[in-house]
Design an enzyme around this catalytic site. Structure first.
Site, PDB file in Angstrom:
ATOM      1  N   CYS A 384       1.438  -2.329   3.971  1.00 57.06           N
ATOM      2  CA  CYS A 384      -0.006  -2.497   4.111  1.00 57.06           C
ATOM      3  C   CYS A 384      -0.353  -3.978   4.319  1.00 57.06           C
ATOM      4  O   CYS A 384      -0.075  -4.507   5.389  1.00 57.06           O
ATOM      5  CB  CYS A 384      -0.731  -1.859   2.944  1.00 57.06           C
ATOM      6  SG  CYS A 384      -2.370  -1.299   3.430  1.00 57.06           S
ATOM      7  N   HIS A 510       1.313   3.514   3.016  1.00 57.16           N
ATOM      8  CA  HIS A 510       2.009   3.306   1.739  1.00 57.16           C
ATOM      9  C   HIS A 510       3.101   4.361   1.540  1.00 57.16           C
ATOM     10  O   HIS A 510       2.830   5.413   0.965  1.00 57.16           O
ATOM     11  CB  HIS A 510       1.020   3.421   0.580  1.00 57.16           C
ATOM     12  CG  HIS A 510       0.028   2.315   0.512  1.00 57.16           C
ATOM     13  ND1 HIS A 510       0.164   1.252  -0.334  1.00 57.16           N
ATOM     14  CD2 HIS A 510      -1.114   2.106   1.204  1.00 57.16           C
ATOM     15  CE1 HIS A 510      -0.864   0.428  -0.177  1.00 57.16           C
ATOM     16  NE2 HIS A 510      -1.652   0.929   0.749  1.00 57.16           N
ATOM     17  N   GLU A 512       5.430   4.362  -0.537  1.00 57.56           N
ATOM     18  CA  GLU A 512       5.810   4.498  -1.949  1.00 57.56           C
ATOM     19  C   GLU A 512       5.140   5.685  -2.631  1.00 57.56           C
ATOM     20  O   GLU A 512       5.689   6.249  -3.570  1.00 57.56           O
ATOM     21  CB  GLU A 512       5.515   3.191  -2.714  1.00 57.56           C
ATOM     22  CG  GLU A 512       4.043   2.832  -2.933  1.00 57.56           C
ATOM     23  CD  GLU A 512       3.382   2.091  -1.772  1.00 57.56           C
ATOM     24  OE1 GLU A 512       3.901   2.178  -0.640  1.00 57.56           O
ATOM     25  OE2 GLU A 512       2.343   1.436  -1.995  1.00 57.56           O
TER      26      GLU A 512
HETATM   27  N1  GLN Z   1      -6.498  -5.731   2.307  1.00 57.42           N
HETATM   28  C1  GLN Z   1      -5.893  -5.017   3.384  1.00 57.42           C
HETATM   29  C2  GLN Z   1      -6.851  -4.055   4.050  1.00 57.42           C
HETATM   30  O1  GLN Z   1      -7.838  -3.684   3.472  1.00 57.42           O
HETATM   31  C3  GLN Z   1      -4.630  -4.301   2.934  1.00 57.42           C
HETATM   32  C4  GLN Z   1      -4.854  -3.247   1.897  1.00 57.42           C
HETATM   33  C5  GLN Z   1      -3.608  -2.817   1.181  1.00 57.42           C
HETATM   34  O2  GLN Z   1      -2.614  -3.537   1.145  1.00 57.42           O
HETATM   35  N2  GLN Z   1      -3.633  -1.652   0.553  1.00 57.42           N
HETATM   36  O3  GLN Z   1      -6.624  -3.645   5.164  1.00 57.42           O
END
Ligand code: GLN
Length: 540
Positions: A384, A510, A512
Site C-alpha cells: 500500500c 493488502h 496480509e
Molecule cells: N496513505 C495511503 C493512501 O491512502 C496508503 C494507505 C495504506 O497504506 N493503507 O492511499
C-alpha cells in the site's frame, strides 16, 4: 428458526488477556469436530468502526472482503478458521447508536421514549443473532470487547443476560476470561481479582458457565477447586490458559484442558465427532522446527506497537513455516532512517518490507530504505503506502524527477506519481470513504506476480485513498518499473515490479489480510523464499 448455539466471551480483571485468541481457539476446536462456527466481536467504543482510529489506540485496522474496517481480532478469526468474516462480524457502540438514532428519526419507535434498555439492548441482541439466523452456523461465538465492570460494557452485558434467558437452557453459555496474577514476592497465584470480576458479572445477572484463567504458572488442583467453589462454576469448567510460546499453541492447550468438551456438554451438542487437528498440529510442528532463520526489516512508523502490523507479522509466520525458516522481524522506525543510518539498519537484512501507512511522517526514511534495497538487490515488498513510496523512489532516483511525490504528502508536487482518483476528490468524511475491500486484479504473464499467484486473475483487499498515476506508467515502464497487475475494470495499477532485480514487488492492496494457517499468502511465501535465497547467497 435454526437451532444455532451461542457462546459469549467476556473478560475480567484486565484488558489484553487475549479474548480473541481464546475465542478463535475454541472456534478452531469446534470446527475441527465438524461444527460450522463463526466469531463476532462487539466493541464498546463510540467510533462507528476502527477505521478512523490511530493504530497506537487500537492496533491494526483489519479489512474484510466486503470492505468493513474492523477490529484486529477478526484477523485472528480468519487466520485460525480460514473462513471469511464480514461487516456483520464486528459491531461497535457507535454503530448501534447510529442505527437506533436513524430508526428514531424515521419514527420507527412510534412516539416512545428511546432508551438504553430496551432500545439499545434490543439492537445489540438483534445484531448478536444476525449471523446465527442465516442458518449457516451451528455455533456463533460472540466476543464482548472491554472488561466487565466498565461503564461502556453495561448494555452488552445486559443484552447477553437477556439473550441467554431467551435462548433457554443448552442454547447459550458464557465464558469468562480472567487473570490469575502471580505475586513473585509471595510466590503465589492469587484468585481474588477473579472472584471479584465474577461477582461483578453476577451483579449484572450473569453466572459464568466457564472460567478461562490466564496464568503464568500451572494452576494447582486446590486452586482450581477454590475457583470453582467461589466462582460458582463446575470444577471441570475451570480452564487454565497458561502463557504459550505462540498463539498457534492455544487451540492445542485448550484441547488439553478439554474446553471443547465442557462447552459441547453445556450446549447439549454431541461430543462423539472425531476431532481432526492434524493439519494444525503439523503447522505447529513445522513452526517449532525451522531449518534456518532469515532477518526481514519491517519499516514503518508505528513499530513501537506490535499490534499495528499484526496481520503482516502473522503472514510472515505462515510464510516462514511454508519455507521452513524462522522469519525474524526487525522492526525499524522509518523516522530514524537517513543517509547516516541506512547502511547500519538495512545492509544486514535478507529482505525489506515497507509497511502501509498514512501521512507524511517518516516517509523519507521509507524512500531511503527502498532505494537501498533496490540498489543492493535486497528482496523488497511494498504494501500500500510501501508500494506508493517505491514508485516515488523510482521516479526520483531513476527517472530523475527529483520532486516526485504523492499528493497525500505534497499537493503542489510537479510530479504527482501517486494521485487522488476523481471520485475521491469531493470526499470530505474520513470514515469508511477509502477504496475498501476486495477488488479484482488481472496479472500479466511472464511477471513475478504471475509466477507468484499462478493465475491471471486475483481478488485482494484494499484500504487506501491514493492511486498510482497512469500518466507516468509508460515512463516508469520504459525505465524498468512495470505495472504487472491492473484492475480489469478501471485499469488502476495494483502491482508494480522491477525486472532487473532479484525480487522487487509493490502492491497497492493488502495481501496480509488474506494469509491464514491453512492458506499462507502466496506473495508472502514467495517474498520469504526470495529472502531465504538472498540469505543463502550472502553466506556462500
Ligand atoms: N496513505 C495511503 C493512501 O491512502 C496508503 C494507505 C495504506 O497504506 N493503507 O492511499
Amino acid at each position: 428458526m435454526p437451532n444455532t448455539k451461542y457462546i459469549f466471551v467476556t473478560g475480567g480483571v484486565t484488558s489484553s488477556l487475549g479474548k480473541g485468541i481464546i475465542s478463535a481457539s475454541l472456534a478452531k476446536l469446534l470446527q475441527a469436530r465438524g461444527f460450522k462456527t463463526t466469531i463476532q466481536k462487539f466493541d464498546p467504543y463510540i467510533n462507528v468502526d476502527p477505521g478512523t482510529l490511530n493504530p497506537y489506540e487500537h492496533g491494526e485496522c483489519y479489512v474484510t472482503e466486503d470492505g468493513a474496517e474492523t477490529d484486529l481480532d477478526l484477523g485472528h478469526y480468519e487466520r485460525f478458521l480460514n473462513v471469511a468474516t464480514s461487516q456483520a462480524n464486528n459491531v461497535t457502540t457507535g454503530r448501534i447508536y447510529q442505527s437506533v438514532i436513524e430508526k428514531e428519526r424515521r419514527g420507527e419507535f412510534l412516539g416512545k421514549t428511546v432508551q438504553v434498555v430496551p432500545h439499545i439492548t434490543n439492537e445489540i441482541k438483534e445484531r448478536m443473532q444476525l449471523l446465527g439466523q442465516t442458518g449457516e452456523y451451528d455455533v456463533v461465538i460472540t466476543e464482548i470487547g472491554g472488561t466487565v465492570g466498565d461503564i461502556e460494557s453495561l448494555p452488552y452485558i445486559e443484552a447477553v443476560r437477556q439473550l441467554r434467558w431467551e435462548l433457554g437452557e443448552h442454547n447459550g453459555l458464557v465464558i469468562h476470561l480472567t487473570l490469575i496474577p502471580f505475586l513473585s514476592a509471595a510466590g503465589e497465584l492469587k484468585t481474588k481479582p477473579t472472584q471479584h470480576s465474577v461477582k461483578t458479572l453476577m451483579q449484572s445477572g450473569i453466572n459464568a458457565d466457564v472460567l478461562v484463567c490466564r496464568t503464568e504458572h500451572d494452576l494447582s488442583e486446590e486452586l482450581r477447586d477454590k475457583l470453582a467453589l467461589f466462582c460458582n462454576v463446575k470444577r471441570e469448567a475451570v480452564i487454565q490458559s497458561i502463557d504459550a510460546p505462540s498463539i498457534y499453541d492455544v487451540p492445542i492447550l485448550m484441547r488439553e484442558e478439554r474446553l471443547d468438551e465442557v462447552v459441547l456438554g453445556k450446549l447439549a451438542l454431541p461430543k462423539d465427532q472425531k476431532l481432526n487437528l492434524s493439519q494444525w498440529s503439523s503447522f505447529l510442528h513445522r513452526l517449532k522446527n525451522p531449518k534456518s532463520n532469515i532477518k526481514i526489516g519491517l519499516i514503518g512508523k508505528y513499530v513501537e506497537l506490535q499490534d499495528s502490523y499484526k496481520s503482516i507479522l502473522e503472514a510472515f509466520i505462515h510464510a516462514g513455516v511454508q519455507n521452513e525458516v524462522e522469519v525474524i522481524v526487525d522492526s525499524i522506525h522509518s523516522e530514524y532512517i537517513d543517509a547516516t543510518t541506512i547502511e547500519k539498519k538495512i545492509a544486514h537484512l535478507d529482505g525489506v518490507l515497507v509497511a502501509p501507512g498514512f501521512g507524511s511522517r517518516g516517509v523519507e526514511g521509507k524512500i531511503d530504505a527502498i532505494r537501498y534495497a533496490r540498489e543492493n538487490n535486497i528482496p523488497f515488498l511494498g504494501i500500500c503506502l510501501g508500494m506508493q513510496m517505491a514508485v516515488i523512489e523510482f521516479a526520483r532516483n531513476v527517472l530523475g524527477l527529483k520532486e516526485a511525490n504523492s499528493i497525500e504528502m505534497d499537493d503542489q508536487t510537479p510530479h504527482p506519481v501517486i494521485s487522488l482518483m476523481e471520485e475521491q476528490k469531493a470526499v470530505i468524511d474520513k470514515g469508511g470513504t477509502m477504496r475498501l475491500g476486495a477488488w479484482k486484479c488481472s496479472i500479466f504473464e511472464g511477471t513475478i506476480a504471475s509466477n507468484v499467484y499462478k493465475t491471471s486473475e486475483i481478488m485482494e483487499r484494499h484500504r487506501h485513498r491514493y492511486e498510482f498515476n497512469d500518466v507516468y506508467k509508460k515512463q516508469l515502464n520504459d525505465a524498468g518499473m512495470i505495472a504487472s497487475g491492473l484492475n480489469p475494470d478501471t485499469d488502476l495499477v495494483e502491482i508494480i515490479e522491477i525486472s532487473n532485480h532479484p525480487w522487487f514487488v509493490g502492491v497497492q492492496y493488502h495481501p496480509e489480510y488474506k494469509s491464514t494457517v491453512v492458506n499462507p499468502h502466496p506473495l508472502f511465501v514467495a517474498f520469504v523464499a526470495a529472502c531465504k535465497k538472498h540469505s543463502l547467497n550472502k553466506n556462500v
